[in-house]
Write a protein that holds these residues in place. Structure first.
Motif, PDB file in Angstrom:
ATOM      1  N   ALA A  71       0.835  -1.211   0.000  1.00  0.00           N
ATOM      2  CA  ALA A  71       0.000   0.000   0.000  1.00  0.00           C
ATOM      3  C   ALA A  71       0.865   1.255   0.000  1.00  0.00           C
ATOM      4  O   ALA A  71       0.503   2.269  -0.594  1.00  0.00           O
ATOM      5  CB  ALA A  71      -0.917  -0.009   1.212  1.00  0.00           C
ATOM      6  N   LYS A  72       2.017   1.162   0.667  1.00  0.00           N
ATOM      7  CA  LYS A  72       2.901   2.322   0.765  1.00  0.00           C
ATOM      8  C   LYS A  72       4.339   1.840   0.786  1.00  0.00           C
ATOM      9  O   LYS A  72       4.667   0.874   1.483  1.00  0.00           O
ATOM     10  CB  LYS A  72       2.582   3.115   2.036  1.00  0.00           C
ATOM     11  CG  LYS A  72       3.296   4.439   2.144  1.00  0.00           C
ATOM     12  CD  LYS A  72       2.680   5.340   3.237  1.00  0.00           C
ATOM     13  CE  LYS A  72       2.731   4.659   4.593  1.00  0.00           C
ATOM     14  NZ  LYS A  72       2.247   5.570   5.668  1.00  0.00           N
ATOM     15  N   LYS A 108       5.469  -2.571   5.107  1.00  0.00           N
ATOM     16  CA  LYS A 108       5.120  -3.934   4.705  1.00  0.00           C
ATOM     17  C   LYS A 108       3.998  -4.534   5.545  1.00  0.00           C
ATOM     18  O   LYS A 108       3.756  -5.724   5.482  1.00  0.00           O
ATOM     19  CB  LYS A 108       6.366  -4.825   4.762  1.00  0.00           C
ATOM     20  CG  LYS A 108       7.420  -4.438   3.734  1.00  0.00           C
ATOM     21  CD  LYS A 108       8.485  -5.490   3.587  1.00  0.00           C
ATOM     22  CE  LYS A 108       9.363  -5.201   2.377  1.00  0.00           C
ATOM     23  NZ  LYS A 108      10.351  -6.278   2.132  1.00  0.00           N
ATOM     24  N   THR A 109       3.316  -3.703   6.287  1.00  0.00           N
ATOM     25  CA  THR A 109       2.204  -4.213   7.104  1.00  0.00           C
ATOM     26  C   THR A 109       0.892  -4.273   6.335  1.00  0.00           C
ATOM     27  O   THR A 109      -0.055  -4.918   6.770  1.00  0.00           O
ATOM     28  CB  THR A 109       1.996  -3.344   8.358  1.00  0.00           C
ATOM     29  OG1 THR A 109       1.597  -2.017   7.946  1.00  0.00           O
ATOM     30  CG2 THR A 109       3.279  -3.267   9.187  1.00  0.00           C
ATOM     31  N   LYS A 155      -4.345  -6.159   5.893  1.00  0.00           N
ATOM     32  CA  LYS A 155      -3.667  -5.347   6.897  1.00  0.00           C
ATOM     33  C   LYS A 155      -3.209  -6.222   8.066  1.00  0.00           C
ATOM     34  O   LYS A 155      -3.671  -7.338   8.253  1.00  0.00           O
ATOM     35  CB  LYS A 155      -4.597  -4.241   7.411  1.00  0.00           C
ATOM     36  CG  LYS A 155      -4.916  -3.183   6.369  1.00  0.00           C
ATOM     37  CD  LYS A 155      -5.666  -2.013   6.977  1.00  0.00           C
ATOM     38  CE  LYS A 155      -5.814  -0.868   5.963  1.00  0.00           C
ATOM     39  NZ  LYS A 155      -6.484   0.299   6.572  1.00  0.00           N
ATOM     40  N   GLY A 156      -2.285  -5.695   8.841  1.00  0.00           N
ATOM     41  CA  GLY A 156      -1.808  -6.401  10.025  1.00  0.00           C
ATOM     42  C   GLY A 156      -0.789  -7.483   9.719  1.00  0.00           C
ATOM     43  O   GLY A 156      -0.651  -8.445  10.478  1.00  0.00           O
ATOM     44  N   GLN A 176      -1.969 -15.622   3.238  1.00  0.00           N
ATOM     45  CA  GLN A 176      -2.137 -15.781   4.676  1.00  0.00           C
ATOM     46  C   GLN A 176      -1.359 -16.998   5.201  1.00  0.00           C
ATOM     47  O   GLN A 176      -0.725 -16.941   6.257  1.00  0.00           O
ATOM     48  CB  GLN A 176      -3.618 -15.955   5.024  1.00  0.00           C
ATOM     49  CG  GLN A 176      -4.465 -14.701   4.839  1.00  0.00           C
ATOM     50  CD  GLN A 176      -5.917 -14.978   5.175  1.00  0.00           C
ATOM     51  OE1 GLN A 176      -6.669 -15.489   4.344  1.00  0.00           O
ATOM     52  NE2 GLN A 176      -6.306 -14.668   6.393  1.00  0.00           N
ATOM     53  N   SER A 177      -1.421 -18.100   4.462  1.00  0.00           N
ATOM     54  CA  SER A 177      -0.729 -19.315   4.888  1.00  0.00           C
ATOM     55  C   SER A 177       0.784 -19.122   4.895  1.00  0.00           C
ATOM     56  O   SER A 177       1.478 -19.597   5.799  1.00  0.00           O
ATOM     57  CB  SER A 177      -1.101 -20.490   3.970  1.00  0.00           C
ATOM     58  OG  SER A 177      -2.462 -20.825   4.110  1.00  0.00           O
ATOM     59  N   VAL A 178       1.297 -18.409   3.900  1.00  0.00           N
ATOM     60  CA  VAL A 178       2.742 -18.204   3.826  1.00  0.00           C
ATOM     61  C   VAL A 178       3.210 -17.212   4.897  1.00  0.00           C
ATOM     62  O   VAL A 178       4.371 -17.259   5.316  1.00  0.00           O
ATOM     63  CB  VAL A 178       3.180 -17.806   2.400  1.00  0.00           C
ATOM     64  CG1 VAL A 178       4.663 -17.462   2.334  1.00  0.00           C
ATOM     65  CG2 VAL A 178       2.890 -18.959   1.436  1.00  0.00           C
ATOM     66  N   VAL A 179       2.338 -16.348   5.370  1.00  0.00           N
ATOM     67  CA  VAL A 179       2.664 -15.550   6.564  1.00  0.00           C
ATOM     68  C   VAL A 179       2.942 -16.490   7.732  1.00  0.00           C
ATOM     69  O   VAL A 179       3.956 -16.372   8.427  1.00  0.00           O
ATOM     70  CB  VAL A 179       1.527 -14.563   6.918  1.00  0.00           C
ATOM     71  CG1 VAL A 179       1.801 -13.909   8.280  1.00  0.00           C
ATOM     72  CG2 VAL A 179       1.383 -13.482   5.857  1.00  0.00           C
TER      73      VAL A 179
END
Length: 386
Positions: free
Chosen positions: A291-292, A296-297, A308-309, A365-368
């Motif tokens: 987003a910016k 990287k959040t 987000k998060g 999400q899973s790779v996070v």
């Protein structure tokens, strides 16, 4: 190494079949056209004529040395559906591959590791030129694509040999389908070398295989042998204590479970901001982006969904020179090959193969989770006392 990735790889099995059928048909037509134009040439004369004769339209075919040689030899081909198999195209990204000696320019030793789609195996893939602060290895359970940054060496748990060529030493190797015999890739001598370091311990070849994977993830190992690793393949030391051997082996097994089963680990609970009520079609991804810059959040998934998060620590797991999450963002996209015009759409894998339009988002999400758990295991590894 296909030398024609746009043609031989695709997120859609249907599109891969269409692309390869079309190219093979065009190739066969070129063989017929060449034969009609030069009916009485010997092989040497055919060789001299081929480059100036063939149609090189990149939207019809991808010529390589081997395929030109096949034309010279008057070889015709048919599309073989059984050659379409799942392949690891990039870390944490699978695509359909037309796995075929004629239309993959170099298969190297892959047919001995993954001879067909039914063959069960895993292999530790080691980059030949690892980048700084990147993990040395990634475990795979499908043929990996040879990447442009120098490719890799693959060290498998098993090797598959033609049954007719199996030596007397392989009489007790497990039989496999298609006239193949499976045997351990780790030699008895290799196992004995490590087992002798730990008297009284019962160490099997799988234990040693995962020990290797654990050692290759050791920050101490990477730092201590950085100079060697920039020039040669890893050498695997024996640690002093049996307890440390088992710690590395169990860590390697846990890492392998994460890295092989990345699609089914618990998705990390990111905040998903959506504009309006979402339907399946709204999960289509074109290209994710931050987003910016510098933050990287938050990742913009598409024009309706923002993630987000994202924990900053999730970007610390770097493999093959990029964060695992960067690989997901790069490959879960729609890409058009400039030369051929072929479209490779990651959403096709989501809908056709996984039956889940949300797959690109859930994969992120899973790779996070995979990234966070990987770094947790890596940080808990014992010091390298050899």
């Amino acid at each position: 190494m296909t030398n024609r990735d746009a043609w031989a790889y695709n997120a859609s099995q249907t599109k891969l079949a269409t692309n390869m059928t079309s190219m093979i048909g065009f190739y066969n037509a070129e063989v017929e056209r060449f034969n009609a134009a030069h009916p009485r040439l010997d092989t040497k004369a055919r060789q001299a004529k081929v480059d100036g004769f063939i149609d090189t339209d990149p939207t019809r075919i991808s010529w390589t040395h081997n395929v030109k040689q096949d034309l010279v030899r008057n070889n015709f081909y048919t599309f073989e559906p059984e050659c379409m198999i799942s392949s690891l195209y990039r870390p944490f990204t699978k695509q359909w591959l037309y796995y075929n000696r004629r239309f993959n320019e170099r298969v190297y030793q892959m047919p001995r590791i993954f001879p067909n789609a039914a063959a069960d195996n895993i292999a530790i893939m080691v980059k030949q030129r690892p980048t700084e602060n990147s993990q040395l290895a990634l475990i795979v359970n499908a043929p990996p694509e040879l990447q442009t940054d120098g490719g890799a060496q693959s060290f498998p748990l098993y090797l598959y040999d033609e049954a007719a060529q199996a030596s007397k030493d392989d009489l007790f190797a497990e039989p496999s389908e298609g006239g193949l015999r499976r045997r351990d890739a780790i030699t008895d001598a290799g196992l004995a070398h490590f087992a002798s370091a730990y008297p009284g311990e019962s160490i099997g070849k799988e234990d040693l295989f995962y020990y290797v994977y654990g050692i290759l993830h050791s920050p101490d190992y990477r730092e201590r042998f950085a100079d060697n690793l920039s020039k040669e393949l890893p050498r695997i030391p024996a640690v002093k204590k049996a307890a440390d051997f088992w710690a590395f082996s169990k860590a390697g097994r846990a890492l392998a479970d994460l890295h092989l089963n990345y699609e089914t680990v618990e998705p990390y609970p990111l905040t998903i901001e959506a504009k309006g009520t979402l339907t399946d079609a709204d999960y289509r991804v074109e290209k994710m982006k931050l987003a910016k810059k510098g933050d990287k959040t938050t990742v913009i998934y598409n024009h309706r969904i923002t993630l987000k998060g994202i924990p900053e620590a999730a970007w610390d797991y770097v493999v093959n020179g990029k964060a695992a999450l960067d690989w997901v963002m790069e490959r879960q996209a729609v890409r058009t090959d400039k030369a051929s015009g072929i479209v490779n759409d990651a959403n096709d894998w989501a809908t056709e193969t996984m039956g889940n339009p949300k797959y690109p988002l859930e994969l992120f999400q899973s790779v996070v989770t995979v990234s966070l758990e990987t770094m947790k295991i890596v940080k808990a590894l014992p010091a390298l006392d050899i």
